[in-house]
Design a protein around this motif. Sequence first.
Motif, PDB file in Angstrom:
ATOM      1  N   ARG A  31      -1.487  25.422  15.025  1.00 41.44           N
ATOM      2  CA  ARG A  31      -2.745  25.982  14.535  1.00 41.44           C
ATOM      3  C   ARG A  31      -2.874  27.482  14.778  1.00 41.44           C
ATOM      4  NH1 ARG A  31      -6.167  21.760  13.318  1.00 41.44           N
ATOM      5  NH2 ARG A  31      -5.466  19.740  14.052  1.00 41.44           N
ATOM      6  N   LYS A  32      -1.855  28.100  15.333  1.00 42.51           N
ATOM      7  CA  LYS A  32      -1.891  29.544  15.611  1.00 42.51           C
ATOM      8  C   LYS A  32      -0.879  30.224  14.704  1.00 42.51           C
ATOM      9  CE  LYS A  32      -4.542  28.176  18.937  1.00 42.51           C
ATOM     10  NZ  LYS A  32      -5.967  28.203  18.821  1.00 42.51           N
ATOM     11  N   MET A  33      -1.361  31.192  13.911  1.00 41.06           N
ATOM     12  CA  MET A  33      -0.494  31.886  12.964  1.00 41.06           C
ATOM     13  C   MET A  33      -0.673  33.388  13.095  1.00 41.06           C
ATOM     14  SD  MET A  33      -0.783  29.629   9.494  1.00 41.06           S
ATOM     15  CE  MET A  33      -0.625  27.846   9.531  1.00 41.06           C
ATOM     16  N   SER A 107      -6.242  29.762  14.781  1.00 38.25           N
ATOM     17  CA  SER A 107      -6.360  31.211  14.951  1.00 38.25           C
ATOM     18  C   SER A 107      -5.391  31.864  13.986  1.00 38.25           C
ATOM     19  CB  SER A 107      -6.008  31.642  16.385  1.00 38.25           C
ATOM     20  OG  SER A 107      -6.950  31.160  17.298  1.00 38.25           O
ATOM     21  N   PHE A 108      -5.925  32.701  13.123  1.00 37.54           N
ATOM     22  CA  PHE A 108      -5.129  33.440  12.152  1.00 37.54           C
ATOM     23  C   PHE A 108      -5.223  34.919  12.519  1.00 37.54           C
ATOM     24  CE2 PHE A 108      -6.675  29.900   9.149  1.00 37.54           C
ATOM     25  CZ  PHE A 108      -5.599  29.079   9.461  1.00 37.54           C
ATOM     26  N   VAL A 109      -4.098  35.527  12.894  1.00 36.01           N
ATOM     27  CA  VAL A 109      -4.098  36.877  13.442  1.00 36.01           C
ATOM     28  C   VAL A 109      -3.353  37.838  12.510  1.00 36.01           C
ATOM     29  CG1 VAL A 109      -3.564  38.305  15.454  1.00 36.01           C
ATOM     30  CG2 VAL A 109      -4.033  35.853  15.760  1.00 36.01           C
ATOM     31  N   PHE A 123       3.753  29.248  17.829  1.00 42.03           N
ATOM     32  CA  PHE A 123       2.968  29.867  16.759  1.00 42.03           C
ATOM     33  C   PHE A 123       3.814  30.036  15.499  1.00 42.03           C
ATOM     34  CE2 PHE A 123       4.969  33.792  18.169  1.00 42.03           C
ATOM     35  CZ  PHE A 123       4.988  34.593  17.042  1.00 42.03           C
ATOM     36  N   VAL A 124       3.132  30.091  14.365  1.00 40.77           N
ATOM     37  CA  VAL A 124       3.792  30.269  13.077  1.00 40.77           C
ATOM     38  C   VAL A 124       3.731  31.751  12.711  1.00 40.77           C
ATOM     39  CG1 VAL A 124       3.749  29.690  10.619  1.00 40.77           C
ATOM     40  CG2 VAL A 124       3.155  27.951  12.324  1.00 40.77           C
ATOM     41  N   SER A 125       4.867  32.326  12.450  1.00 39.49           N
ATOM     42  CA  SER A 125       4.959  33.708  11.989  1.00 39.49           C
ATOM     43  C   SER A 125       4.967  33.682  10.459  1.00 39.49           C
ATOM     44  CB  SER A 125       6.253  34.339  12.513  1.00 39.49           C
ATOM     45  OG  SER A 125       6.435  35.610  11.943  1.00 39.49           O
ATOM     46  N   VAL A 126       4.043  34.427   9.843  1.00 42.19           N
ATOM     47  CA  VAL A 126       3.949  34.465   8.374  1.00 42.19           C
ATOM     48  C   VAL A 126       4.125  35.908   7.927  1.00 42.19           C
ATOM     49  CG1 VAL A 126       2.510  33.963   6.363  1.00 42.19           C
ATOM     50  CG2 VAL A 126       2.348  32.506   8.403  1.00 42.19           C
ATOM     51  N   ARG A 127       5.202  36.155   7.185  1.00 45.04           N
ATOM     52  CA  ARG A 127       5.486  37.505   6.692  1.00 45.04           C
ATOM     53  C   ARG A 127       5.253  37.526   5.184  1.00 45.04           C
ATOM     54  NH1 ARG A 127       7.087  41.592   9.007  1.00 45.04           N
ATOM     55  NH2 ARG A 127       7.911  40.468  10.799  1.00 45.04           N
ATOM     56  N   ILE A 128       4.412  38.470   4.749  1.00 48.15           N
ATOM     57  CA  ILE A 128       4.110  38.611   3.326  1.00 48.15           C
ATOM     58  C   ILE A 128       4.704  39.937   2.857  1.00 48.15           C
ATOM     59  CG2 ILE A 128       2.312  38.706   1.573  1.00 48.15           C
ATOM     60  CD1 ILE A 128       0.481  37.248   3.567  1.00 48.15           C
ATOM     61  N   GLU A 129       5.559  39.854   1.864  1.00 48.37           N
ATOM     62  CA  GLU A 129       6.189  41.046   1.314  1.00 48.37           C
ATOM     63  C   GLU A 129       5.845  41.166  -0.160  1.00 48.37           C
ATOM     64  OE1 GLU A 129      10.234  41.754   3.499  1.00 48.37           O
ATOM     65  OE2 GLU A 129      10.038  39.619   2.996  1.00 48.37           O
ATOM     66  N   THR A 130       5.400  42.342  -0.546  1.00 45.70           N
ATOM     67  CA  THR A 130       5.075  42.606  -1.939  1.00 45.70           C
ATOM     68  C   THR A 130       6.351  42.955  -2.677  1.00 45.70           C
ATOM     69  OG1 THR A 130       3.001  43.525  -1.152  1.00 45.70           O
ATOM     70  CG2 THR A 130       3.525  43.894  -3.450  1.00 45.70           C
ATOM     71  N   MET A 131       6.531  42.371  -3.846  1.00 51.62           N
ATOM     72  CA  MET A 131       7.710  42.670  -4.640  1.00 51.62           C
ATOM     73  C   MET A 131       7.445  43.906  -5.496  1.00 51.62           C
ATOM     74  SD  MET A 131       8.626  38.757  -5.535  1.00 51.62           S
ATOM     75  CE  MET A 131      10.323  38.404  -5.212  1.00 51.62           C
ATOM     76  N   GLU A 132       8.467  44.388  -6.133  1.00 51.10           N
ATOM     77  CA  GLU A 132       8.389  45.661  -6.858  1.00 51.10           C
ATOM     78  C   GLU A 132       7.280  45.752  -7.887  1.00 51.10           C
ATOM     79  OE1 GLU A 132      12.058  47.180  -8.364  1.00 51.10           O
ATOM     80  OE2 GLU A 132      13.135  46.652  -6.532  1.00 51.10           O
ATOM     81  N   ASN A 133       6.940  44.662  -8.550  1.00 49.32           N
ATOM     82  CA  ASN A 133       5.910  44.727  -9.592  1.00 49.32           C
ATOM     83  C   ASN A 133       4.495  44.816  -9.024  1.00 49.32           C
ATOM     84  OD1 ASN A 133       5.171  42.155  -8.812  1.00 49.32           O
ATOM     85  ND2 ASN A 133       5.779  41.163 -10.713  1.00 49.32           N
ATOM     86  N   GLY A 134       4.360  44.651  -7.703  1.00 49.88           N
ATOM     87  CA  GLY A 134       3.068  44.820  -7.059  1.00 49.88           C
ATOM     88  C   GLY A 134       2.208  43.581  -6.977  1.00 49.88           C
TER      89      GLY A 134
END
Length: 142
Positions: A31-33, A107-109, A123-134
Amino acid sequence: MNVAEKVWTAADENELPRIAAELLEWAGERRKMAFFGQMGAGKTTLIRHLCENLGCTETASSPTFALVQTYPCPGGKVSHLDLYRLRDAREAFEAGIAEIIWEEGHSFVEWPETVLEWMPPDFVSVRIETMENGSARTITAG
C-alpha cells in the motif's frame, strides 16, 4: 509479494484509469508507493486515478503547497504526499512525513527522494517517463 518489474505504455492520459487499476492489482497488499518522474510526467494524474479505483469520494489533487492531502476511502484513508518543496530529510522529519507514510492505509509519495530510507521494504517504486511525443508515457513499477 510481487518482485518482478511491470511496465505499461499509455498512448495518452485516457489509458491511465486502466493502468491505475492494473497497478493496484499488481501491487496486491503493498500500500506504499513512491512516484518518480519529471515535472508534468503525470504523477498526480495517475494518483488521482488510483484514488478513484480505491473508491475515494474526493478528487485527488496535487498537495504541493500543503505537502499532504488525505482522502477517505471505503478501504481506509489514502495519504497523498508531494515532497517537491522539501530540501532534505531533516525538513521531512520535522514535517512528520515518516509517520504519515507508515500510517494505516495507502500512501502515495511524489518526489520521494528525501524519504526513501523511511519507506517500508516492500514499497512499490513507480517511474513515469514521458515519451518524445509528449502525451505517451511509460510507467514502470517494481
